[in-house]
Design a protein around this motif. Structure first.
Motif, short mmCIF file in Angstrom:
data_model
loop_
_atom_site.label_atom_id
_atom_site.label_comp_id
_atom_site.label_asym_id
_atom_site.label_seq_id
_atom_site.Cartn_x
_atom_site.Cartn_y
_atom_site.Cartn_z
N GLU A 1 0.97 -1.06 -0.13
CA GLU A 1 0.31 -0.26 0.12
C GLU A 1 0.73 1.07 -0.24
OE1 GLU A 1 -2.68 0.11 3.55
OE2 GLU A 1 -3.21 -2.27 3.06
N SER A 2 0.32 2.08 -0.50
CA SER A 2 0.84 3.65 -0.58
C SER A 2 0.80 4.49 1.17
CB SER A 2 0.97 4.43 -1.36
OG SER A 2 -0.48 4.48 -1.66
N GLY A 3 1.13 5.42 1.70
CA GLY A 3 0.66 6.02 2.35
C GLY A 3 1.59 5.63 3.87
N PRO A 4 1.82 6.43 4.94
CA PRO A 4 2.58 5.72 5.43
C PRO A 4 1.31 4.84 6.82
CG PRO A 4 2.06 7.65 6.37
CD PRO A 4 0.92 7.58 5.09
N VAL A 5 1.87 3.70 7.82
CA VAL A 5 1.00 3.15 8.79
C VAL A 5 0.51 3.57 10.06
CG1 VAL A 5 1.72 1.21 10.56
CG2 VAL A 5 3.62 0.85 8.55
N ASN A 6 0.58 4.83 10.67
CA ASN A 6 0.37 5.79 10.84
C ASN A 6 0.90 6.99 11.63
OD1 ASN A 6 2.05 5.15 13.28
ND2 ASN A 6 0.37 3.48 13.20
N ASP A 7 0.55 7.40 12.25
CA ASP A 7 1.49 9.25 12.64
C ASP A 7 2.96 8.77 13.00
OD1 ASP A 7 -0.54 10.16 10.12
OD2 ASP A 7 -1.95 10.87 11.94
N GLU A 8 2.39 8.05 13.59
CA GLU A 8 3.82 7.81 14.64
C GLU A 8 5.14 7.16 13.39
OE1 GLU A 8 4.55 4.00 17.77
OE2 GLU A 8 2.37 5.84 17.67
N TRP A 9 4.88 7.02 12.71
CA TRP A 9 6.04 5.67 11.78
C TRP A 9 5.81 7.48 10.94
CZ3 TRP A 9 8.76 3.13 14.00
CH2 TRP A 9 8.10 2.75 15.50
N THR A 10 5.39 8.34 10.91
CA THR A 10 6.68 9.46 9.94
C THR A 10 7.39 10.84 10.62
OG1 THR A 10 4.66 9.44 8.99
CG2 THR A 10 5.72 11.50 8.22
N ILE A 11 8.61 11.40 10.22
CA ILE A 11 9.05 12.03 10.79
C ILE A 11 9.14 13.13 9.73
CG2 ILE A 11 10.08 10.88 13.37
CD1 ILE A 11 13.03 10.28 10.71
N GLY A 12 9.80 14.35 10.12
CA GLY A 12 9.99 15.13 9.48
C GLY A 12 8.89 16.23 9.04
N VAL A 13 9.12 16.70 8.36
CA VAL A 13 7.95 17.52 7.06
C VAL A 13 6.48 16.88 6.86
CG1 VAL A 13 7.54 19.86 6.22
CG2 VAL A 13 9.58 19.42 6.83
N GLU A 14 5.80 17.64 6.43
CA GLU A 14 4.54 17.11 6.26
C GLU A 14 4.46 16.48 4.84
OE1 GLU A 14 -0.47 16.81 6.31
OE2 GLU A 14 0.43 17.79 7.37
N TYR A 15 4.18 15.46 4.15
CA TYR A 15 4.46 15.18 2.55
C TYR A 15 2.88 15.70 2.35
CZ TYR A 15 4.63 13.45 -2.11
OH TYR A 15 5.21 13.25 -2.91
N ASN A 16 2.51 16.20 1.17
CA ASN A 16 1.03 16.72 1.02
C ASN A 16 1.10 16.32 -0.78
OD1 ASN A 16 0.03 17.85 3.17
ND2 ASN A 16 0.83 19.13 2.89
N ASN A 17 1.64 15.17 -0.75
CA ASN A 17 1.74 14.72 -2.44
C ASN A 17 2.35 15.70 -3.01
OD1 ASN A 17 0.99 12.80 -1.81
ND2 ASN A 17 -1.60 12.57 -1.97
N GLN A 18 3.11 16.51 -2.98
CA GLN A 18 4.10 17.66 -4.08
C GLN A 18 4.53 16.77 -4.53
OE1 GLN A 18 3.86 17.67 -0.75
NE2 GLN A 18 5.10 18.84 0.33
N SER A 19 5.31 17.43 -5.74
CA SER A 19 6.26 16.78 -6.28
C SER A 19 8.01 16.85 -6.25
CB SER A 19 6.75 17.57 -7.43
OG SER A 19 7.83 17.26 -8.73
#
Length: 169
Positions: free
Chosen positions: A123-141
């Motif tokens: 699947e695409s997308g993080p497991v959940n928010d706690e497994w994401t670090i850094g600036v939020e990614y909003n499907n930009q290039s």
């Protein structure tokens, strides 16, 4: 004898039958339709040509691609234990909220436009928010680099492989 040749047509050439093409010539309507189709074909080629080249025209630079690849490599290297398999990372160290992204990556500066996330393989997308670090990614290039990892301590599921994705823009 001359009369016999004349009667049988041996000495005389037969008359050829010709067909007049005056009624079947090209009219102005035919010419206009032909030129119109030609102009439409040329316009279609010129409008379609840029879309052929679009996938090769990227807004992401080679430096951003190299940065994403370098960060992914450093993360896996710094968070994995040399005694276990090279792509088994420590989940507690990844999720350490005390340190900044630059400290976890081991680089002097990773930049302010970097996102690291742990995703399921299918699947695409993080497991959940706690497994994401850094600036939020909003499907930009963005330039991205991925590594297949497993977790040894404190991971989402220690028996499942995940995709570590680094995006830099």
């Amino acid at each position: 004898m001359a009369r016999e040749q004349h009667r049988h047509g041996c000495g005389r050439r037969r008359r050829t039958v010709s067909i007049s093409l005056r009624e079947r010539g090209q009219t102005t309507h035919d010419f206009v339709v032909g030129i119109g189709v030609f102009i439409l074909a040329v316009a279609f080629v010129f409008s379609f040509l840029p879309t052929i080249l679009t996938p090769f025209d990227s807004s992401v630079s080679g430096g951003q691609t190299a940065q994403a690849d370098r960060i992914a490599d450093r993360l896996v290297h710094n968070l994995s234990d040399a005694d276990t398999s090279p792509n088994t990372i420590n989940g507690d160290a990844f999720n350490d909220t005390d340190g900044e992204l630059e400290d976890r990556v081991g680089l002097r500066t990773a930049g302010d436009r970097v996102n690291v996330s742990i995703e399921h393989l299918n699947e695409s997308g993080p497991v959940n928010d706690e497994w994401t670090i850094g600036v939020e990614y909003n499907n930009q290039s963005a330039a991205s680099s991925a590594r297949i990892v497993t977790f040894e301590d404190g991971g989402p599921d220690e028996r499942v492989a995940y995709r570590l994705v680094v995006r830099a823009w």
